[in-house]
Design an enzyme around this catalytic site. Sequence first.
Site, mmCIF file in Angstrom:
data_model
loop_
_atom_site.group_PDB
_atom_site.id
_atom_site.type_symbol
_atom_site.label_atom_id
_atom_site.label_comp_id
_atom_site.label_asym_id
_atom_site.label_seq_id
_atom_site.Cartn_x
_atom_site.Cartn_y
_atom_site.Cartn_z
ATOM 1 N N GLY A 1 0.859 -1.184 0.000
ATOM 2 C CA GLY A 1 0.000 0.000 0.000
ATOM 3 C C GLY A 1 0.891 1.228 0.000
ATOM 4 O O GLY A 1 2.054 1.164 -0.420
ATOM 5 N N ILE B 1 2.380 2.711 2.440
ATOM 6 C CA ILE B 1 3.589 2.585 3.276
ATOM 7 C C ILE B 1 4.578 1.613 2.627
ATOM 8 O O ILE B 1 5.779 1.901 2.531
ATOM 9 C CB ILE B 1 3.211 2.145 4.704
ATOM 10 C CG1 ILE B 1 2.362 3.235 5.362
ATOM 11 C CG2 ILE B 1 4.451 1.834 5.555
ATOM 12 C CD1 ILE B 1 1.750 2.864 6.706
ATOM 13 N N ARG C 1 -2.242 -8.197 -2.257
ATOM 14 C CA ARG C 1 -3.491 -8.741 -2.822
ATOM 15 C C ARG C 1 -3.578 -8.455 -4.312
ATOM 16 O O ARG C 1 -3.976 -9.276 -5.102
ATOM 17 C CB ARG C 1 -4.691 -8.088 -2.138
ATOM 18 C CG ARG C 1 -5.132 -8.804 -0.898
ATOM 19 C CD ARG C 1 -6.248 -8.043 -0.246
ATOM 20 N NE ARG C 1 -5.874 -6.638 -0.092
ATOM 21 C CZ ARG C 1 -6.600 -5.748 0.549
ATOM 22 N NH1 ARG C 1 -7.738 -6.084 1.078
ATOM 23 N NH2 ARG C 1 -6.206 -4.490 0.672
ATOM 24 N N SER D 1 3.553 -2.841 10.957
ATOM 25 C CA SER D 1 2.134 -2.977 10.664
ATOM 26 C C SER D 1 1.333 -3.005 11.977
ATOM 27 O O SER D 1 1.095 -1.954 12.582
ATOM 28 C CB SER D 1 2.015 -4.229 9.802
ATOM 29 O OG SER D 1 0.861 -4.910 9.969
ATOM 30 N N ARG D 2 1.016 -4.186 12.454
ATOM 31 C CA ARG D 2 0.376 -4.349 13.758
ATOM 32 C C ARG D 2 0.934 -5.632 14.384
ATOM 33 O O ARG D 2 1.212 -6.604 13.674
ATOM 34 C CB ARG D 2 -1.140 -4.486 13.616
ATOM 35 C CG ARG D 2 -1.874 -3.189 13.268
ATOM 36 C CD ARG D 2 -1.826 -2.180 14.410
ATOM 37 N NE ARG D 2 -2.591 -0.979 14.140
ATOM 38 C CZ ARG D 2 -2.091 0.160 13.651
ATOM 39 N NH1 ARG D 2 -0.800 0.241 13.358
ATOM 40 N NH2 ARG D 2 -2.867 1.219 13.474
ATOM 41 N N GLU E 1 0.745 -3.593 23.401
ATOM 42 C CA GLU E 1 1.682 -2.461 23.451
ATOM 43 C C GLU E 1 1.393 -1.726 24.747
ATOM 44 O O GLU E 1 0.241 -1.353 24.974
ATOM 45 C CB GLU E 1 1.475 -1.528 22.256
ATOM 46 C CG GLU E 1 2.007 -2.170 20.992
ATOM 47 C CD GLU E 1 1.627 -1.425 19.713
ATOM 48 O OE1 GLU E 1 0.942 -0.387 19.808
ATOM 49 O OE2 GLU E 1 1.982 -1.894 18.643
ATOM 50 N N HIS F 1 5.807 1.637 18.939
ATOM 51 C CA HIS F 1 4.804 2.114 17.972
ATOM 52 C C HIS F 1 4.963 3.626 17.736
ATOM 53 O O HIS F 1 4.055 4.415 18.037
ATOM 54 C CB HIS F 1 3.387 1.790 18.471
ATOM 55 C CG HIS F 1 2.365 1.793 17.370
ATOM 56 N ND1 HIS F 1 1.244 1.014 17.388
ATOM 57 C CD2 HIS F 1 2.301 2.498 16.211
ATOM 58 C CE1 HIS F 1 0.518 1.239 16.298
ATOM 59 N NE2 HIS F 1 1.155 2.135 15.564
ATOM 60 N N GLY G 1 5.904 4.846 14.649
ATOM 61 C CA GLY G 1 5.988 5.051 13.201
ATOM 62 C C GLY G 1 5.630 6.460 12.738
ATOM 63 O O GLY G 1 6.293 7.029 11.878
HETATM 64 O O1 LIG Z 1 -2.120 3.409 11.831
HETATM 65 C C1 LIG Z 1 -1.207 4.234 11.748
HETATM 66 O O2 LIG Z 1 -1.152 5.073 10.856
HETATM 67 C C2 LIG Z 1 -0.140 4.255 12.777
HETATM 68 O O3 LIG Z 1 0.115 3.001 13.262
HETATM 69 C C3 LIG Z 1 -0.507 5.188 13.911
HETATM 70 O O4 LIG Z 1 -1.511 4.613 14.657
#
Ligand SMILES: O=C(O)[C@H](O)CO
Length: 344
Positions: free
Chosen positions: A177, A179, A199, A259-260, A289, A308, A310
């Site tokens: 995407g 990012i 995808r 990402s997560r 987290e 976290h 980013g």
């Molecule tokens: O989702 C996002 O853009 C970052 O992780 C900040 O929450």
Amino acid sequence: LFGITCERVLSYFILLSSTQVMEEDKPCALISELWSEHAYLKELSDLLKQHFHTISYREFLQNPALHAPKIQAIFMWAPSSAAEPSLLRSLPSLKVIANGGAGIDHLDLPFIASLGVKVTNTPGVVSDATADIGMGLLLASARKIVQVAVDPKTNNLSSNLMGFEVTGSTLGIIGMGHIGYKIAQRGKGFEMKILYYNRSRSDEDERAVGATYCENMDDLLRRSDFVMLAVNLTPETTGLIGQRELSLMKPTATLVNVSRGLVVDQDALVKALQSGTIHAAALDVTHPELLPRDHPLLGLLNVLITPHVGTDTYQTTRRMVEVMVENARAAVNGLPIPNEVKPQ
Ligand SMILES: O=C(O)[C@H](O)CO
């Protein structure tokens, strides 16, 4: 003299009451806990106040019956008590939840839509800062920058200073995407060979950054020196990287996650790092987290963790707030919303 003073006092009151009228004219917005806890967000809340009459979460709790009927927007970051279902149900005028950040995995979109409330996010503006952290983690992990930094107090050097070369190595990006694409651009600058799995395939992106599409993720995992996770968290991507996927990676490979945390099976990751199945991990996101102090990931020397961060730059955070305001104003005024997130 008395006349002039009276005139001044009168115009002061006129000004005061017109400011109050203007303030009352503004739509009311509930702002989540972070706006009061975080110094820079406190400063940026002035951007909200230009267009909204803001009510902090704490003020709200002091008199919910007074505030609830007026709230038209919620400004929030990350999971927050300000978006609890019971609270949302109690806000009859709520039109929009404006989230700061691209990821909205912490919000129950179908439930919110069932209340007739819109959800907005801030994609695009988060991409550069997040890609920078991804690349920063990759470099820091490969070259052990944190581990080998000289402690100025002791002047001690770690015994093994050797790292892995980034230039010319293979970067596998999962999730192309906004990012992922920005990460590919940075990888290109380091003359990395770029593979991606997504995808959908984009010829344009492939040409722009010289990336090669992998039909299946296993292929990317087998070939990459650095695997970068840049997917959204969805039911499909939850646990995407587990024991099987880690076992496909090279023993010299590093997993980077911007990402997560839930995209990775963390127990499997701990085992893979302890057993040498993979070389290292660099994570801006974990689950939960922050990790509890006794979490095994925190005890491993081949793991680098940032909390976290980013999007945590002054510029990106300001831009996110500006976009949140644009989104919320549009929703409150019934205009087309720049970044509406609809339930799938
Ligand atoms: O989702 C996002 O853009 C970052 O992780 C900040 O929450």
